[in-house]
Design a protein around this motif. Structure first.
Motif, short mmCIF file in Angstrom:
data_model
loop_
_atom_site.label_atom_id
_atom_site.label_comp_id
_atom_site.label_asym_id
_atom_site.label_seq_id
_atom_site.Cartn_x
_atom_site.Cartn_y
_atom_site.Cartn_z
N ARG A 369 0.83 -1.21 0.00
CA ARG A 369 0.00 0.00 0.00
C ARG A 369 0.87 1.26 0.00
N ILE A 370 1.91 1.24 0.81
CA ILE A 370 2.82 2.39 0.83
C ILE A 370 3.46 2.59 -0.53
N SER A 371 3.88 1.47 -1.15
CA SER A 371 4.50 1.55 -2.46
C SER A 371 3.52 2.10 -3.49
N ALA A 372 2.25 1.70 -3.38
CA ALA A 372 1.24 2.19 -4.31
C ALA A 372 1.03 3.69 -4.16
N VAL A 373 1.07 4.18 -2.91
CA VAL A 373 0.92 5.62 -2.68
C VAL A 373 2.08 6.37 -3.33
N LEU A 374 3.28 5.85 -3.17
CA LEU A 374 4.43 6.50 -3.79
C LEU A 374 4.28 6.51 -5.31
N ARG A 375 3.79 5.41 -5.85
CA ARG A 375 3.63 5.34 -7.30
C ARG A 375 2.59 6.33 -7.80
N GLU A 376 1.56 6.56 -7.04
CA GLU A 376 0.48 7.45 -7.47
C GLU A 376 0.77 8.92 -7.17
N ALA A 377 1.92 9.19 -6.58
CA ALA A 377 2.29 10.57 -6.28
C ALA A 377 1.24 11.26 -5.40
N SER A 378 0.71 10.50 -4.41
CA SER A 378 -0.31 11.06 -3.52
C SER A 378 0.28 11.72 -2.29
N VAL A 379 1.56 11.55 -2.07
CA VAL A 379 2.16 12.07 -0.85
C VAL A 379 2.08 13.59 -0.79
N ALA A 380 2.38 14.22 -1.91
CA ALA A 380 2.39 15.68 -1.92
C ALA A 380 1.03 16.25 -1.59
N ALA A 381 -0.03 15.64 -2.12
CA ALA A 381 -1.37 16.14 -1.86
C ALA A 381 -1.81 15.86 -0.44
N ALA A 382 -1.31 14.77 0.15
CA ALA A 382 -1.73 14.39 1.50
C ALA A 382 -0.96 15.13 2.57
N ALA A 383 0.18 15.73 2.21
CA ALA A 383 0.98 16.43 3.21
C ALA A 383 1.29 17.84 2.72
N PRO A 384 0.28 18.73 2.58
CA PRO A 384 0.50 20.09 2.08
C PRO A 384 1.40 20.88 3.01
N GLY A 385 2.25 21.63 2.39
CA GLY A 385 3.13 22.47 3.20
C GLY A 385 4.40 21.80 3.61
N HIS A 386 4.55 20.51 3.26
CA HIS A 386 5.77 19.79 3.63
C HIS A 386 6.47 19.33 2.37
N ALA A 387 7.74 19.10 2.51
CA ALA A 387 8.54 18.69 1.36
C ALA A 387 8.05 17.36 0.83
N ALA A 388 7.86 17.28 -0.46
CA ALA A 388 7.44 16.03 -1.09
C ALA A 388 8.26 15.83 -2.34
N LEU A 389 8.27 14.59 -2.81
CA LEU A 389 9.02 14.30 -4.00
C LEU A 389 8.42 15.02 -5.21
N PRO A 390 9.22 15.58 -6.07
CA PRO A 390 8.70 16.13 -7.32
C PRO A 390 8.04 15.04 -8.12
N GLU A 391 7.10 15.42 -8.98
CA GLU A 391 6.34 14.45 -9.75
C GLU A 391 7.28 13.54 -10.54
#
Length: 395
Positions: A369-391
């Motif tokens: 599940r964690i790997s799927a979230v990384l693949r879908e680039a959902s981290v940036a949207a789920a953690a606004p205001g914090h550093a996230a991986l570029p698309e």
């Protein structure tokens, strides 16, 4: 059927048995493994000793005319018992009940084998017959009874196997059911083998001559039956193995984004640990999971509980279910930890972080599940205001 028609399946059974011997040594106490090896051994022996050249050689070496007859018939009885014991252990159930039923079949066919030898010793078969002993001695006292007795043993085994397989097939699905139906087809041929032999013997009793049923047709039916049954036994095991490998490769691929993300923590580690291309799916998956856990351990000091809580709250607010929200939060915290680790390779700012860990109580499925979230680039949207991986860097 001539010698090669017997020796080829005998060699195939011997090769299969040799392949199974290491597993038997490792799991000697496993009754199913013992039953499989016993079946392969008995099938190979039946084909080998039933070959006309072997029959002639055994008679010559023992100095007893037609000694091969009770030997082959006894081996057929042993083969019948091994088939029944295998299906009983394969189906499973209470261990004590399985052992009790197996012992009964073994004991019953052991008595059957002793009776065959006793009847041969009581009878008189002075003329060597390599292919048509059943019909040639169909009217000879005691030899006649021996022939009928061994055919009854084959018939009982065939009918019982079909009955047990049919009952089991009604309760299962998929490849196991297909395998059981194929086994039933194989034992139908075995029953037809006994039927052809019986018909030839009965014809002799009535003064007729249907010897071709016993001499020409019956061996073909026995060979086909044995090979079809072998396919039925092997098919579910092979297909289950392939299905397990396919599943393992699927999980292996799904874990790729997480594995590559963690590899940035220790560049080159995963490449140095790469397995050979022919490694099994299970071993490859185990190595990938091990690499991921090693990476998580390396990131442990950088996990920020506050980051996890913020990402979790944001995911819940967006309507994610609990499992999805947990995976998004774990991925966000992991991404932040990777950034922190890369920015602080010497560990100078560890004191500013907490000690949380990704929640992986359900094992590899959480990692997927964690790997799927990384693949879908959902981290940036789920953690606004914090550093996230570029698309472009989200795998």
């Amino acid at each position: 059927m001539q010698g090669p028609s017997y020796y080829v399946p005998a060699a195939a059974m011997a090769a299969a048995l040799a392949f199974k011997v290491p597993s038997l040594v490792r799991a000697w106490r496993d009754p199913l493994m013992r039953a499989v090896c016993a079946l392969l051994a008995m099938a190979g022996l039946v084909f080998f000793f039933a070959a006309p050249p072997t029959i002639a050689k055994v008679n010559e070496l023992t100095g007893i005319t037609n000694f091969s007859a009770p030997l082959v018939y006894a081996l057929l009885s042993g083969f019948s018992a091994s088939c029944l014991v295998l299906i009983v252990n394969w189906r499973g159930g209470p261990a004590e009940q399985t052992r009790r039923v197996s012992r009964r079949w073994i004991a019953g066919y052991s008595v059957h084998m002793v009776l065959l030898v006793a009847l041969f010793l009581l009878g008189d078969a002075p003329v060597e017959r390599l292919r048509d002993l059943d019909t040639y001695y169909a009217k000879t006292p005691y030899i006649r009874e021996m022939i009928v007795l061994y055919l009854m043993g084959v018939t009982v085994a065939g009918v019982t196997m079909n009955y047990l397989c049919w009952r089991w097939a009604l309760q299962v699905h998929g490849w196991l059911r297909i395998g059981l139906l194929i086994i039933m087809l194989g034992y139908t041929f075995n029953t037809l083998y006994a039927g052809a032999k019986f018909a030839a013997v009965f014809a002799r009793w009535a003064g007729g001559d249907w010897d071709w049923l016993s001499t020409d047709l019956a061996p073909i039916l026995a060979s086909v039956g044995a090979q079809v049954s072998a396919v039925g036994f092997c098919l579910p095991l092979v297909c289950q193995r392939l299905a397990d490998s396919w599943h393992s490769w699927g999980v292996y691929r799904q874990l790729g984004p997480l594995w590559r993300e963690l590899n940035t923590v220790a560049p080159g580690h995963a490449r140095s640990a790469r397995l050979l291309w022919w490694s099994s799916a299970e071993l490859s998956l185990t190595r990938r999971e091990s690499d991921i856990h090693d990476g998580l351990l390396a990131l442990h000091p950088y996990f920020d509980r506050a980051e996890h809580a913020r990402a979790h709250a944001a995911a819940v607010a967006k309507g994610s279910d609990p499992e999805r929200a947990q995976a998004v939060a774990d991925a966000a915290m992991l991404t932040a930890a990777v950034r922190a680790r890369i920015a602080d390779p010497e560990g100078k700012i560890l004191d500013s972080f907490g000690t949380a860990e990704p929640t992986t109580a359900e094992g590899p499925r959480d990692l997927v599940r964690i790997s799927a979230v990384l693949r879908e680039a959902s981290v940036a949207a789920a953690a606004p205001g914090h550093a996230a991986l570029p698309e472009s860097e989200v795998h």
